[in-house]
Structures are given as C-alpha cells and as structure tokens.
Scaffold this motif. Structure first.
Motif, short mmCIF file in Angstrom:
data_model
loop_
_atom_site.label_atom_id
_atom_site.label_comp_id
_atom_site.label_asym_id
_atom_site.label_seq_id
_atom_site.Cartn_x
_atom_site.Cartn_y
_atom_site.Cartn_z
N GLU A 55 0.84 -1.19 0.00
CA GLU A 55 0.00 0.00 0.00
C GLU A 55 0.88 1.24 0.00
OE1 GLU A 55 -2.65 -0.12 3.28
OE2 GLU A 55 -3.36 -2.12 2.81
N PRO A 56 0.69 2.15 -0.93
CA PRO A 56 1.57 3.32 -1.02
C PRO A 56 1.18 4.41 -0.01
CG PRO A 56 -0.02 3.35 -2.78
CD PRO A 56 -0.24 2.07 -2.04
N VAL A 57 1.40 4.14 1.26
CA VAL A 57 1.00 5.07 2.31
C VAL A 57 1.83 6.35 2.24
CG1 VAL A 57 0.82 5.39 4.80
CG2 VAL A 57 0.23 3.19 3.79
N VAL A 58 3.13 6.20 2.08
CA VAL A 58 4.01 7.37 2.07
C VAL A 58 3.76 8.20 0.82
CG1 VAL A 58 6.41 8.13 2.04
CG2 VAL A 58 5.74 6.21 3.47
N SER A 59 3.63 7.55 -0.32
CA SER A 59 3.39 8.32 -1.56
C SER A 59 2.02 9.00 -1.52
CB SER A 59 3.52 7.42 -2.78
OG SER A 59 2.57 6.39 -2.72
N ASP A 60 1.03 8.34 -0.92
CA ASP A 60 -0.29 8.95 -0.78
C ASP A 60 -0.22 10.17 0.14
OD1 ASP A 60 -3.09 9.16 -1.15
OD2 ASP A 60 -3.42 8.16 0.79
N LEU A 61 0.54 10.06 1.22
CA LEU A 61 0.70 11.18 2.14
C LEU A 61 1.42 12.35 1.46
CD1 LEU A 61 0.45 12.29 5.05
CD2 LEU A 61 2.71 11.31 5.46
N LEU A 62 2.46 12.06 0.70
CA LEU A 62 3.17 13.12 -0.01
C LEU A 62 2.28 13.80 -1.06
CD1 LEU A 62 6.70 11.55 -0.47
CD2 LEU A 62 6.04 13.39 1.07
N GLN A 63 1.45 13.04 -1.72
CA GLN A 63 0.53 13.60 -2.71
C GLN A 63 -0.46 14.55 -2.04
OE1 GLN A 63 0.76 13.31 -5.99
NE2 GLN A 63 -0.91 14.78 -6.15
N ARG A 64 -0.95 14.17 -0.87
CA ARG A 64 -1.89 15.04 -0.14
C ARG A 64 -1.20 16.34 0.31
NH1 ARG A 64 -6.67 12.12 2.43
NH2 ARG A 64 -6.64 10.11 1.40
N VAL A 65 0.06 16.23 0.73
CA VAL A 65 0.80 17.42 1.14
C VAL A 65 0.99 18.33 -0.08
CG1 VAL A 65 3.05 18.25 1.95
CG2 VAL A 65 1.93 16.34 3.11
N ARG A 66 1.33 17.77 -1.24
CA ARG A 66 1.48 18.59 -2.45
C ARG A 66 0.17 19.26 -2.82
NH1 ARG A 66 4.33 13.99 -5.74
NH2 ARG A 66 6.36 14.03 -4.76
N ASP A 67 -0.94 18.54 -2.70
CA ASP A 67 -2.23 19.13 -3.01
C ASP A 67 -2.56 20.29 -2.09
OD1 ASP A 67 -2.55 17.30 -5.04
OD2 ASP A 67 -3.83 15.94 -3.86
N LEU A 68 -2.27 20.12 -0.78
CA LEU A 68 -2.52 21.19 0.18
C LEU A 68 -1.65 22.41 -0.11
CD1 LEU A 68 -2.90 19.21 3.51
CD2 LEU A 68 -4.67 20.48 2.30
N LEU A 69 -0.39 22.16 -0.48
CA LEU A 69 0.52 23.28 -0.78
C LEU A 69 0.12 24.00 -2.06
CD1 LEU A 69 3.97 21.80 0.23
CD2 LEU A 69 2.60 23.49 1.46
N SER A 70 -0.40 23.26 -3.02
CA SER A 70 -0.81 23.91 -4.29
C SER A 70 -2.07 24.74 -4.09
CB SER A 70 -1.01 22.87 -5.38
OG SER A 70 -2.11 22.03 -5.07
N ILE A 71 -2.94 24.32 -3.17
CA ILE A 71 -4.16 25.07 -2.89
C ILE A 71 -3.81 26.36 -2.13
CG2 ILE A 71 -6.30 25.07 -1.54
CD1 ILE A 71 -6.52 22.08 -2.15
N ALA A 72 -2.86 26.26 -1.20
CA ALA A 72 -2.48 27.41 -0.37
C ALA A 72 -1.69 28.44 -1.18
CB ALA A 72 -1.65 26.94 0.82
N ALA A 73 -1.01 28.03 -2.20
CA ALA A 73 -0.17 28.96 -2.98
C ALA A 73 -0.95 29.64 -4.04
CB ALA A 73 0.97 28.21 -3.66
#
Length: 73
Positions: A55-73
């Motif tokens: 299960e790609p837990v770490v890659s899923d977490l990193l994708q969510r962080v990127r999504d949050l950063l792209s929304i905030a920027a």
C-alpha cells in the motif's frame, strides 16, 4: 630522609574491586527488550509487517501534502 619504595601488588589480589557498582537507567534495559520482542513477533508472523504490504501510504501522504501546498499557494 629515607624514601619508601613502592611495591607492586599481586594482580590476583585485585580480582574483585570492592565498592564499584554499576547502575543502568530503566530504559537501558527496557528499550532493547521491547525492540527484540517486536522483531521476534514480526519474524513469527510476517503478515503483520505493514511496511511490505504494497500500500503506497508514504506516496499517498506526499501527494496530499502537495495538493494542500498547491491550494495554499
């Protein structure tokens, strides 16, 4: 004034030093024991080792962080 000569002591007489006591903190015994027990349990039941489950837990977490950063920027 006469000077006393130093004589060497027999090493067999000093086999056990008196008054030296070593005290370890509680975690110096507990942490290695817990680590050993957990690794032993993983060897006995490798199905519980979730890191190798695929299960790609770490890659899923990193994708969510990127999504949050792209929304905030």
């Amino acid at each position: 004034m006469p000077v006393r000569s130093h004589t060497r002591r027999d090493p067999a007489d000093q086999a056990e030093p008196a008054g030296i006591e070593i005290q370890l903190p509680w975690w110096a015994i507990a942490l290695p024991a817990i680590a050993f027990a957990s690794l032993l349990l993983l060897i006995l039941n490798p199905a519980d080792a979730h890191a190798a489950s695929g299960e790609p837990v770490v890659s899923d977490l990193l994708q969510r962080v990127r999504d949050l950063l792209s929304i905030a920027a």
